[in-house]
Design a protein around this motif. Sequence first.
Motif, PDB file in Angstrom:
ATOM      1  N   THR A  98       0.829  -1.208   0.000  1.00 15.83           N
ATOM      2  CA  THR A  98       0.000   0.000   0.000  1.00 15.83           C
ATOM      3  C   THR A  98       0.860   1.253   0.000  1.00 15.83           C
ATOM      4  OG1 THR A  98      -1.682  -1.208   1.231  1.00 15.83           O
ATOM      5  CG2 THR A  98      -1.865   1.186   1.198  1.00 15.83           C
TER       6      THR A  98
ATOM      7  N   SER B 191      -9.278   3.567  -0.999  1.00 15.49           N
ATOM      8  CA  SER B 191     -10.454   2.906  -0.433  1.00 15.49           C
ATOM      9  C   SER B 191     -10.067   1.619   0.275  1.00 15.49           C
ATOM     10  CB  SER B 191     -11.459   2.602  -1.549  1.00 15.49           C
ATOM     11  OG  SER B 191     -12.654   2.081  -1.024  1.00 15.49           O
ATOM     12  N   ARG B 192     -10.922   1.222   1.210  1.00 16.72           N
ATOM     13  CA  ARG B 192     -10.773  -0.031   1.954  1.00 16.72           C
ATOM     14  C   ARG B 192     -12.150  -0.584   2.276  1.00 16.72           C
ATOM     15  NH1 ARG B 192      -7.071  -0.314   7.201  1.00 16.72           N
ATOM     16  NH2 ARG B 192      -5.213  -1.157   6.211  1.00 16.72           N
TER      17      ARG B 192
ATOM     18  N   TYR C 158     -10.732   2.829  10.208  1.00 15.65           N
ATOM     19  CA  TYR C 158     -10.396   1.848   9.182  1.00 15.65           C
ATOM     20  C   TYR C 158      -9.508   2.462   8.098  1.00 15.65           C
ATOM     21  CZ  TYR C 158     -13.980  -1.250  11.099  1.00 15.65           C
ATOM     22  OH  TYR C 158     -14.721  -2.048  11.920  1.00 15.65           O
ATOM     23  N   MET C 159      -9.671   3.756   7.884  1.00 14.04           N
ATOM     24  CA  MET C 159      -8.948   4.443   6.812  1.00 14.04           C
ATOM     25  C   MET C 159      -7.598   5.014   7.274  1.00 14.04           C
ATOM     26  SD  MET C 159     -11.154   4.114   4.356  1.00 14.04           S
ATOM     27  CE  MET C 159     -11.954   2.672   5.050  1.00 14.04           C
TER      28      MET C 159
ATOM     29  N   ASP D 204      -7.202  -0.993  -0.822  1.00 16.23           N
ATOM     30  CA  ASP D 204      -6.334  -1.643   0.169  1.00 16.23           C
ATOM     31  C   ASP D 204      -7.127  -2.719   0.909  1.00 16.23           C
ATOM     32  OD1 ASP D 204      -4.007  -1.987   1.682  1.00 16.23           O
ATOM     33  OD2 ASP D 204      -4.708  -0.597   3.234  1.00 16.23           O
ATOM     34  N   GLU D 205      -6.417  -3.699   1.487  1.00 16.02           N
ATOM     35  CA  GLU D 205      -7.060  -4.794   2.242  1.00 16.02           C
ATOM     36  C   GLU D 205      -8.141  -5.480   1.404  1.00 16.02           C
ATOM     37  OE1 GLU D 205      -5.901  -5.819   4.961  1.00 16.02           O
ATOM     38  OE2 GLU D 205      -4.773  -4.168   5.828  1.00 16.02           O
TER      39      GLU D 205
ATOM     40  N   GLY E 202      -3.596  -6.646  -1.124  1.00 14.78           N
ATOM     41  CA  GLY E 202      -4.219  -7.498  -0.121  1.00 14.78           C
ATOM     42  C   GLY E 202      -3.313  -8.613   0.356  1.00 14.78           C
TER      43      GLY E 202
END
Length: 327
Positions: A152, A174-175, A198-199, A245-246, A272
Amino acid sequence: MSLAERPTETHLEFPDNRLLIDLCGQFDANLARIEQALEVQIVRRGNQLVVMGEAGSLARAAEVLEGLYHRLEAGKAVEPGDIDSAIRMGFSDADEPPRATDQIEMFTAGDVEIKTRKKLVEPRTEAQKAYVRSLFAHELAFGIGPAGTGKTYLAVAVGVNMFINGMVDRIILSRPAVEAGERLGFLPGDMKDKVDPYMQPLYDALNDFLPGKMVAKLIEEKRIEIAPLAFMRGRTLSNAFVVLDEAQNATGMQMKMFLTRLGEGSRMVITGDRTQIDLPRGQVSGLSDAERLLKTIPKISFNYFTSKDVVRHPLVAAIIEAYEADG
């Protein structure tokens, strides 16, 4: 002990004493790091370093020390990660620091360096170098591997580089907001307050590459967007650098929705870790789905990382290897 196995020594001379101090590090911490990794002993005598050890390790240590000194001559810092990278990868002609007259905007055929407003970012493993090249070369690229491998971080750095060079108009990060053992509804505040934790890793990466006030202004102008994956539905993302991401925590439908947002003039990066899926039991990861369905499409790049590419604390790599061995 045979003659070939006996310890030997070599003397390395460094003309600039100020740079030699930086090379050694505070309390000779840099030298200690090299000594431990390569099983040599390094002693400073004036403007010389005397390296003692077995012939193979001695030559390797000399190469690392001289390569790091060249970095300092070019005005670059020497940090623990740079030392670890030099020990792992060594130095080649392509790794020689650029002359002061060279303007690095992205990367040349040999060098892989990413210029941002706050720092010059250098991939530290061969897999990271290949990944960065693919981000510039492909409109859609995947980065798959364990935590700490720079997937990332490097993607955001490339996005910032393309943005400040006018290659894209926006950066969109974004995630999936997956509830990994927590309930969003129980967190205080409005939806933004609930989602922002989360961000946070995306905010952290941006602030590493752009001044804080600039980040705030660009977010206010919506030239940088940081939002949960669900907020991408129904949009067409044109002239943007987009990072998901993720992605292992996206469902198959969410992944399809996100991938089909790709618009004209945009670049998209999906990152990921297949070992950290937080989806409900029985739910197939959208990352695995995408890998299975898209791997044969030539214009899509898949880049893989292992524990050898971890650039966090050395213990992180050891932890990942232990879990992989158990699995």
